[in-house]
Write a protein that holds these residues in place. Structure first.
Motif, PDB file in Angstrom:
ATOM      1  N   ARG A 115     -11.759 -15.979  55.199  1.00 14.69           N
ATOM      2  CA  ARG A 115     -11.594 -14.999  54.111  1.00 14.69           C
ATOM      3  C   ARG A 115     -10.686 -15.606  53.055  1.00 14.69           C
ATOM      4  N   GLU A 117      -8.199 -15.026  51.165  1.00 17.91           N
ATOM      5  CA  GLU A 117      -7.110 -14.071  50.962  1.00 17.91           C
ATOM      6  C   GLU A 117      -5.901 -14.818  50.442  1.00 17.91           C
ATOM      7  N   ARG A 260      -9.970   1.715  57.381  1.00 19.41           N
ATOM      8  CA  ARG A 260     -10.549   0.381  57.563  1.00 19.41           C
ATOM      9  C   ARG A 260     -11.318   0.001  56.306  1.00 19.41           C
TER      10      ARG A 260
HETATM   11  P1  AMP Z   1      -9.979  -6.661  60.474  1.00 19.58           P
HETATM   12  O1  AMP Z   1     -11.313  -6.311  61.000  1.00 19.58           O
HETATM   13  O2  AMP Z   1      -9.974  -7.167  59.080  1.00 19.58           O
HETATM   14  O3  AMP Z   1      -8.962  -5.563  60.688  1.00 19.58           O
HETATM   15  O4  AMP Z   1      -9.500  -7.884  61.380  1.00 19.58           O
HETATM   16  C1  AMP Z   1      -9.218  -7.739  62.741  1.00 19.58           C
HETATM   17  C2  AMP Z   1      -7.974  -8.506  63.074  1.00 19.58           C
HETATM   18  O5  AMP Z   1      -8.121  -9.871  62.656  1.00 19.58           O
HETATM   19  C3  AMP Z   1      -6.730  -8.025  62.342  1.00 19.58           C
HETATM   20  O6  AMP Z   1      -6.103  -6.964  63.023  1.00 19.58           O
HETATM   21  C4  AMP Z   1      -5.875  -9.269  62.325  1.00 19.58           C
HETATM   22  O7  AMP Z   1      -5.188  -9.414  63.551  1.00 19.58           O
HETATM   23  C5  AMP Z   1      -6.880 -10.389  62.212  1.00 19.58           C
HETATM   24  N1  AMP Z   1      -6.996 -10.857  60.813  1.00 19.58           N
HETATM   25  C6  AMP Z   1      -7.690 -10.304  59.803  1.00 19.58           C
HETATM   26  N2  AMP Z   1      -7.567 -11.032  58.677  1.00 19.58           N
HETATM   27  C7  AMP Z   1      -6.782 -12.083  58.984  1.00 19.58           C
HETATM   28  C8  AMP Z   1      -6.292 -13.214  58.257  1.00 19.58           C
HETATM   29  N3  AMP Z   1      -6.602 -13.423  56.973  1.00 19.58           N
HETATM   30  N4  AMP Z   1      -5.484 -14.096  58.909  1.00 19.58           N
HETATM   31  C9  AMP Z   1      -5.180 -13.920  60.208  1.00 19.58           C
HETATM   32  N5  AMP Z   1      -5.614 -12.888  60.944  1.00 19.58           N
HETATM   33  C10 AMP Z   1      -6.408 -11.978  60.356  1.00 19.58           C
END
Ligand code: AMP
Length: 425
Positions: A115, A117, A260
């Motif tokens: 991603r 970010e 979310r």
């Molecule tokens: P999400 O579905 O975006 O909530 O992602 C699930 C989990 O992935 C999150 O709770 C974080 O622990 C991890 N995560 C999401 N984005 C990142 C990122 N850019 N860097 C590291 N871990 C991430």
């Protein structure tokens, strides 16, 4: 120090040998639990058709709008590096005819996501996730089991201060009305919203609810709440999920602002955080139900539920905690050699130990016995095998008990057996 000519790409990082033991510990825990609960492993390609994500996750989501790594192939196709796993898994489910297998289908995965970010502590542009998905099961028991699985994994890894937050964001029957209600509420107060939220008001009004800007908090507090506007089916489903969680004694906190960032969710959504007083919350895992996604991506109408966890964030917390995690393939013995012939014989000997599943450390680069014994000491092995010039010629070997310092001579061809016996004791 001068900057090296080549560095890893911004936001991407190496996973060094010293970090691998944490990854392995997490992997072992996850794969054990997956096996116990009957989840089969799936791997999907790292790149997919970009449209899979714009259609599945939603064009107005942050992930698709701002964070996707896309590339145009020589043939003109627009591909994307996987930003998350659910859409690819649903694609694989439909494409491989898994809908005709006995349902529900339970699958888990482990691999990198990408991603674009803003990199910061715990936020990377390439990061690793594992996750669990269940396809073909509508029942609330699955929502509870998914939450239970993630909670158990995090607990088993000794991660502390875990908070489970949960909400329901309704479905196609009740959410459109709630979104209208919310939009009307925020529209008349738009001038008090932050710039991002003013944009969200046009594109994705639900996302205003998880805005972290100070400015938006008072408005959020008085906004209509979805739980008051769920349809009968969503309300009953949510109530059941909470009853299951109560039954297994899993602590949770209702968070009406949890939405979310992805469009595909219906009904239950949840996140698990590690939260310490006076410190920022770290989101470790998140997921929910996505009953419309399979149909949206071209399959038969099939319910889905799942979640993902961020592996680096877990590793960072494990490193910071005082819990002791053993090295991978921990050596039980050390092999010390002196001279060319001993080195030559050593290579074969190590192979024999490997076949016998006995972990052996060595230090072929060191020639002094003192330095090798010091290394053995540091590794904390119980026995060191010493093969000097004389022993190599005679076909013998010394077994040194590192605790008592006592040494015994054994025949080279008997050494694996002799070590086995001593380790067993
Ligand atoms: P999400 O579905 O975006 O909530 O992602 C699930 C989990 O992935 C999150 O709770 C974080 O622990 C991890 N995560 C999401 N984005 C990142 C990122 N850019 N860097 C590291 N871990 C991430």
């Amino acid at each position: 120090m001068r900057k090296p000519k080549f560095q890893s790409v911004v936001g991407m990082h190496d996973i060094l040998p010293e970090d691998q033991k944490y990854f392995k510990k997490i992997y072992d825990t996850v794969s054990n639990i997956a096996g116990f609960y009957g989840y089969g492993r799936i791997d999907t390609p790292v790149v997919e058709d970009a449209e899979l994500f714009s259609k599945g996750i939603g064009v107005s989501t942050d992930i698709v709008k701002k964070e996707m790594y896309t590339l145009r192939t020589k043939g003109g196709d627009l591909l994307a590096l996987r930003p998350e796993w659910t859409a690819p898994i649903v694609r694989a489910y439909i494409e491989n005819g898994m809908q005709s297998l006995p349902q529900p289908l339970k699958i888990w995965y482990w691999g990198p996501c990408f991603r674009y970010e803003h990199p910061q502590a715990g936020r990377y542009r390439q990061f690793w996730q594992f996750g669990f998905e269940v396809l073909g099961e509508k029942g609330a028991v699955i929502d509870a089991q998914i939450i239970q699985i993630f909670y158990s994994i995090l607990r088993e890894l000794k991660l502390k201060n875990l908070i489970v937050e949960i909400n329901s964001i309704g479905d196609n029957q009740c959410r459109p009305y709630y979104k209208k209600l919310l939009a009307n509420y925020f529209k008349s107060r738009a001038s008090s919203l932050c710039l991002d939220c003013r944009r969200r008001l046009q594109e994705n009004v639900l996302r205003i609810l998880d805005c972290k800007e100070e400015k938006c908090q008072p408005l959020k507090a008085d906004a209509p709440q979805i739980l008051d506007h769920l349809c009968e089916e969503c309300r009953a489903h949510f109530k059941e999920v909470l009853e299951f969680l109560d039954e297994i004694g899993l602590p949770y906190r209702l968070n009406p602002y949890l939405v979310r960032g992805l469009d595909y969710y219906t009904k239950t959504v949840f996140e698990i955080f590690s939260e310490k007083e006076n410190e920022n919350q770290v989101a470790l895992a998140g997921g929910g139900r996505y009953d419309k996604l399979v149909k949206l991506l071209g399959g038969r109408d099939t319910a889905g539920c799942g979640a993902a966890a961020g592996i680096e964030r877990m590793v960072n917390l494990m490193k910071a905690s005082d819990a002791n995690f053993p090295e991978t393939g921990e050596a039980q013995i050390f092999f010390a050699q002196l001279g060319g012939l001993a080195k030559k014989k050593g290579l074969n000997l190590l192979e024999e130990f490997r076949k016998a599943k006995i972990g052996v450390a060595e230090s072929f680069g060191r020639d002094s016995l003192k330095a090798q014994l010091a290394r053995a000491d540091k590794l904390g092995v119980k026995y060191t095998l010493i093969l000097g010039q004389k022993e190599a010629l005679e076909g013998t070997m010394i077994i040194r008990d590192m605790g008592s310092g006592k040494q015994e001579i054994v025949k080279l061809e008997k050494v694996v057996e002799a070590v086995k016996k001593r380790i067993k004791k």
